[in-house]
Scaffold this motif. Sequence first.
Motif, PDB file in Angstrom:
ATOM      1  N   PHE A   3      -5.590   0.853   9.861  1.00  0.00           N
ATOM      2  CA  PHE A   3      -7.525   0.090   9.209  1.00  0.00           C
ATOM      3  C   PHE A   3      -7.232   0.567   7.441  1.00  0.00           C
ATOM      4  CE2 PHE A   3     -11.422   1.658   7.460  1.00  0.00           C
ATOM      5  CZ  PHE A   3     -12.215   0.394   8.087  1.00  0.00           C
ATOM      6  N   ALA A   4      -6.565   1.956   6.781  1.00  0.00           N
ATOM      7  CA  ALA A   4      -6.728   1.232   6.120  1.00  0.00           C
ATOM      8  C   ALA A   4      -5.805   0.817   4.625  1.00  0.00           C
ATOM      9  CB  ALA A   4      -5.520   3.202   5.253  1.00  0.00           C
ATOM     10  N   TYR A   5      -4.687   0.156   5.384  1.00  0.00           N
ATOM     11  CA  TYR A   5      -3.304  -1.048   5.192  1.00  0.00           C
ATOM     12  C   TYR A   5      -4.692  -2.232   5.369  1.00  0.00           C
ATOM     13  CZ  TYR A   5       1.249  -3.591   4.654  1.00  0.00           C
ATOM     14  OH  TYR A   5       1.885  -4.383   4.637  1.00  0.00           O
ATOM     15  N   GLY A   6      -5.315  -2.582   6.072  1.00  0.00           N
ATOM     16  CA  GLY A   6      -6.042  -3.783   6.016  1.00  0.00           C
ATOM     17  C   GLY A   6      -7.005  -3.804   5.183  1.00  0.00           C
ATOM     18  N   GLN A   7      -7.797  -2.617   5.030  1.00  0.00           N
ATOM     19  CA  GLN A   7      -8.718  -2.177   3.336  1.00  0.00           C
ATOM     20  C   GLN A   7      -7.379  -2.981   2.079  1.00  0.00           C
ATOM     21  OE1 GLN A   7     -10.848   1.392   3.094  1.00  0.00           O
ATOM     22  NE2 GLN A   7     -12.444  -0.195   3.124  1.00  0.00           N
ATOM     23  N   LEU A   8      -6.483  -2.071   1.977  1.00  0.00           N
ATOM     24  CA  LEU A   8      -5.627  -2.550   0.323  1.00  0.00           C
ATOM     25  C   LEU A   8      -5.427  -3.875   0.644  1.00  0.00           C
ATOM     26  CD1 LEU A   8      -3.362   0.606   0.229  1.00  0.00           C
ATOM     27  CD2 LEU A   8      -5.657  -0.063  -0.798  1.00  0.00           C
ATOM     28  N   TYR A   9      -4.448  -4.226   2.090  1.00  0.00           N
ATOM     29  CA  TYR A   9      -4.477  -5.890   1.591  1.00  0.00           C
ATOM     30  C   TYR A   9      -5.385  -6.772   1.503  1.00  0.00           C
ATOM     31  CZ  TYR A   9      -2.317 -10.183   3.931  1.00  0.00           C
ATOM     32  OH  TYR A   9      -1.789 -11.331   3.939  1.00  0.00           O
ATOM     33  N   ALA A  10      -6.328  -6.332   1.801  1.00  0.00           N
ATOM     34  CA  ALA A  10      -7.602  -7.365   1.714  1.00  0.00           C
ATOM     35  C   ALA A  10      -8.265  -7.181  -0.114  1.00  0.00           C
ATOM     36  CB  ALA A  10      -9.104  -6.963   2.453  1.00  0.00           C
ATOM     37  N   TYR A  11      -8.040  -5.811  -0.265  1.00  0.00           N
ATOM     38  CA  TYR A  11      -9.121  -5.439  -1.966  1.00  0.00           C
ATOM     39  C   TYR A  11      -7.947  -6.198  -2.599  1.00  0.00           C
ATOM     40  CZ  TYR A  11     -13.102  -2.891  -0.488  1.00  0.00           C
ATOM     41  OH  TYR A  11     -14.029  -2.045  -0.233  1.00  0.00           O
ATOM     42  N   ARG A  32       1.992  -2.355  -4.185  1.00  0.00           N
ATOM     43  CA  ARG A  32       2.841  -0.594  -3.714  1.00  0.00           C
ATOM     44  C   ARG A  32       2.461  -0.683  -2.983  1.00  0.00           C
ATOM     45  NH1 ARG A  32       3.974  -0.277  -9.212  1.00  0.00           N
ATOM     46  NH2 ARG A  32       2.488   1.725  -9.142  1.00  0.00           N
ATOM     47  N   GLY A  33       1.400  -0.475  -2.518  1.00  0.00           N
ATOM     48  CA  GLY A  33       0.938   0.364  -1.039  1.00  0.00           C
ATOM     49  C   GLY A  33       1.312  -1.220   0.255  1.00  0.00           C
ATOM     50  N   LEU A  34       1.423  -2.131   0.087  1.00  0.00           N
ATOM     51  CA  LEU A  34       1.152  -2.728   1.176  1.00  0.00           C
ATOM     52  C   LEU A  34       3.242  -2.663   1.750  1.00  0.00           C
ATOM     53  CD1 LEU A  34      -0.434  -6.124  -0.267  1.00  0.00           C
ATOM     54  CD2 LEU A  34      -1.119  -3.803   1.438  1.00  0.00           C
ATOM     55  N   GLU A  35       3.994  -1.960   0.514  1.00  0.00           N
ATOM     56  CA  GLU A  35       5.182  -2.204   1.196  1.00  0.00           C
ATOM     57  C   GLU A  35       5.171  -1.505   1.756  1.00  0.00           C
ATOM     58  OE1 GLU A  35       7.441  -1.615  -2.693  1.00  0.00           O
ATOM     59  OE2 GLU A  35       6.548  -2.994  -3.346  1.00  0.00           O
ATOM     60  N   VAL A  36       4.505   0.087   2.787  1.00  0.00           N
ATOM     61  CA  VAL A  36       4.696   0.777   3.654  1.00  0.00           C
ATOM     62  C   VAL A  36       4.215   0.517   5.249  1.00  0.00           C
ATOM     63  CG1 VAL A  36       3.473   3.180   4.592  1.00  0.00           C
ATOM     64  CG2 VAL A  36       3.790   2.524   1.961  1.00  0.00           C
ATOM     65  N   ILE A  61      10.225  17.850   8.563  1.00  0.00           N
ATOM     66  CA  ILE A  61      11.372  16.330   8.599  1.00  0.00           C
ATOM     67  C   ILE A  61      11.619  15.157   8.894  1.00  0.00           C
ATOM     68  CG2 ILE A  61      13.525  18.475   9.718  1.00  0.00           C
ATOM     69  CD1 ILE A  61      13.964  17.345  12.135  1.00  0.00           C
ATOM     70  N   PHE A  62      10.348  14.431   9.656  1.00  0.00           N
ATOM     71  CA  PHE A  62      10.104  13.243  10.094  1.00  0.00           C
ATOM     72  C   PHE A  62       8.689  12.703   9.243  1.00  0.00           C
ATOM     73  CE2 PHE A  62      10.471  15.411  13.948  1.00  0.00           C
ATOM     74  CZ  PHE A  62      12.244  14.147  14.296  1.00  0.00           C
ATOM     75  N   ALA A  63       9.026  11.272   8.610  1.00  0.00           N
ATOM     76  CA  ALA A  63       8.334  11.639   7.987  1.00  0.00           C
ATOM     77  C   ALA A  63       6.003  11.116   7.722  1.00  0.00           C
ATOM     78  CB  ALA A  63       8.342   9.186   7.934  1.00  0.00           C
ATOM     79  N   THR A  64       5.210  10.896   7.246  1.00  0.00           N
ATOM     80  CA  THR A  64       4.384  11.313   7.631  1.00  0.00           C
ATOM     81  C   THR A  64       3.591  10.516   6.464  1.00  0.00           C
ATOM     82  OG1 THR A  64       2.474  13.007   6.669  1.00  0.00           O
ATOM     83  CG2 THR A  64       4.117  12.556   5.060  1.00  0.00           C
ATOM     84  N   HIS A  65       3.174   9.023   7.366  1.00  0.00           N
ATOM     85  CA  HIS A  65       3.088   8.122   6.612  1.00  0.00           C
ATOM     86  C   HIS A  65       1.549   8.022   6.609  1.00  0.00           C
ATOM     87  CE1 HIS A  65       6.229   6.376   9.263  1.00  0.00           C
ATOM     88  NE2 HIS A  65       6.741   6.062   8.168  1.00  0.00           N
ATOM     89  N   LEU A  66       0.945   8.476   6.738  1.00  0.00           N
ATOM     90  CA  LEU A  66      -0.549   8.409   6.820  1.00  0.00           C
ATOM     91  C   LEU A  66      -0.305   9.427   5.727  1.00  0.00           C
ATOM     92  CD1 LEU A  66      -2.894  10.186  10.079  1.00  0.00           C
ATOM     93  CD2 LEU A  66      -2.166   7.632   8.926  1.00  0.00           C
ATOM     94  N   ALA A  67       0.174  10.754   4.557  1.00  0.00           N
ATOM     95  CA  ALA A  67       0.150  11.019   3.291  1.00  0.00           C
ATOM     96  C   ALA A  67       0.495  10.379   2.682  1.00  0.00           C
ATOM     97  CB  ALA A  67       0.645  12.355   3.373  1.00  0.00           C
ATOM     98  N   THR A  68       1.713   9.302   3.447  1.00  0.00           N
ATOM     99  CA  THR A  68       1.708   8.234   1.777  1.00  0.00           C
ATOM    100  C   THR A  68       0.688   7.138   1.970  1.00  0.00           C
ATOM    101  OG1 THR A  68       4.243   8.459   2.792  1.00  0.00           O
ATOM    102  CG2 THR A  68       4.371   6.747   1.549  1.00  0.00           C
ATOM    103  N   MET A  69       0.360   6.422   3.346  1.00  0.00           N
ATOM    104  CA  MET A  69      -0.317   5.539   2.526  1.00  0.00           C
ATOM    105  C   MET A  69      -2.241   6.444   1.904  1.00  0.00           C
ATOM    106  SD  MET A  69      -1.551   2.649   2.740  1.00  0.00           S
ATOM    107  CE  MET A  69      -0.291   1.647   3.853  1.00  0.00           C
ATOM    108  N   GLY A  70      -2.279   8.038   2.365  1.00  0.00           N
ATOM    109  CA  GLY A  70      -3.049   8.060   1.148  1.00  0.00           C
ATOM    110  C   GLY A  70      -3.115   8.150  -0.105  1.00  0.00           C
ATOM    111  N   PHE A  71      -1.634   8.387  -0.389  1.00  0.00           N
ATOM    112  CA  PHE A  71      -0.720   8.741  -1.484  1.00  0.00           C
ATOM    113  C   PHE A  71      -2.038   7.681  -2.555  1.00  0.00           C
ATOM    114  CE2 PHE A  71       1.937   7.504  -4.282  1.00  0.00           C
ATOM    115  CZ  PHE A  71       2.027   8.352  -5.402  1.00  0.00           C
ATOM    116  N   HIS A  72      -0.872   6.758  -1.596  1.00  0.00           N
ATOM    117  CA  HIS A  72      -1.307   4.841  -2.571  1.00  0.00           C
ATOM    118  C   HIS A  72      -2.990   4.949  -2.821  1.00  0.00           C
ATOM    119  CE1 HIS A  72       2.590   3.844  -3.395  1.00  0.00           C
ATOM    120  NE2 HIS A  72       3.019   3.862  -1.139  1.00  0.00           N
ATOM    121  N   VAL A  73      -3.242   5.455  -1.551  1.00  0.00           N
ATOM    122  CA  VAL A  73      -5.536   4.717  -1.634  1.00  0.00           C
ATOM    123  C   VAL A  73      -6.000   5.584  -2.455  1.00  0.00           C
ATOM    124  CG1 VAL A  73      -7.596   5.121  -0.131  1.00  0.00           C
ATOM    125  CG2 VAL A  73      -5.570   4.054   0.518  1.00  0.00           C
TER     126      VAL A  73
END
Length: 374
Positions: free
Chosen positions: A288-296, A329-333, A346-358
Amino acid sequence: MLDPIVAFFQRIFAAIGRGIGLVIAWILWPFMTATNWYKARSWIIKGPLGIGLVLLVGLYAYFIWQTQVWTNFNPDYVNSYNLAGRKNDAGQPIKAAAGGTEQANTCERSALVDVTADLIDYNVNQNAWISSMILYKLGLFGMEWDHTPWLDNKAVFQRGVNEAVRRTTVELVDSLVRMRGTSGINPLLQSARSKMQYEESNWYFGLSPFGPLTPTPSQYRAAMTELRSFNNELANCTATFDARADNFLEFMDRISSSIGSTSDMLRERSDNYDGGLFDVRADDRFWFAYGQLYAYYGILSATGADFDGVITERKLTPIWNESIRQLRRGLEVRPLIVSNASESGIFATHLATMGFHVLRVRSHLVEMRDILAR
């Protein structure tokens, strides 16, 4: 000496094998029972049921295909608009290349309106609108697809894009095309805004209220047509677009609030859940956040072209360009599987990464708002 140990493990593996066999038998039992029942029926019953089964399999094949294939998905779609080549703010008379005289009855189209209409086209024409498809509404054995790890990412992404489009249509009506906020509301944009507020999951028929409905994609297609009709009026100088600094400020403020709400949504899930790869709802928030960034990314890039005079005059060009770069840059995730692990794990946290870009995008918008408000 080893025989008892070998026998023990043989019994263990045999028990595991029997357990797996029982599970498989339990899963297959309804299908085997239905198959045996079907074989015992006459062709009067077999014929319609067979046709119905073929149609159902075909529907599911189409549904799965539409959820997995993202037609014309392109994070660099903004490049196709050649926004850097525009010489006028939206709604301003276009000057001829030679002599600088104004061309009769020709004004600059709004790139913002063009991008908004194209995003609707991408959602409902170039791709099927997943949220109102009958099999998506039926879910997985009654469970909503949004509550499963499968087949919902594209639907959530589309709703993220749609959220940005809805916000834009509201702002177009309320401020961006009204001269000093006092002129009348443009009827085309008013109608487009109303249609974009339509329920996202309506099919041809509903239970509440009971009866036939206009499906969601039809309403959105009509809104797209009205947006393009407005831009044709603008190009013919029979409509207005008020590219003033206070309108730009208000638009940035509203988008900042919208992005801020998405950041809060990501943070809430990231803080309160730590399921790593097994958090089946993390992908909903992420896409959902990715879709918003894609549109914005497209909407704000177009806004920069429509309000180029304001951005240049108020010396916002560096921070504006950085905002656009941060959106890209946010769309690269784009992870294959969304993980919501602890930030210290030790695993990735993609929500925090997307939250950083937002948050980075929002901080730039807030900074521009503060500069404009001085």
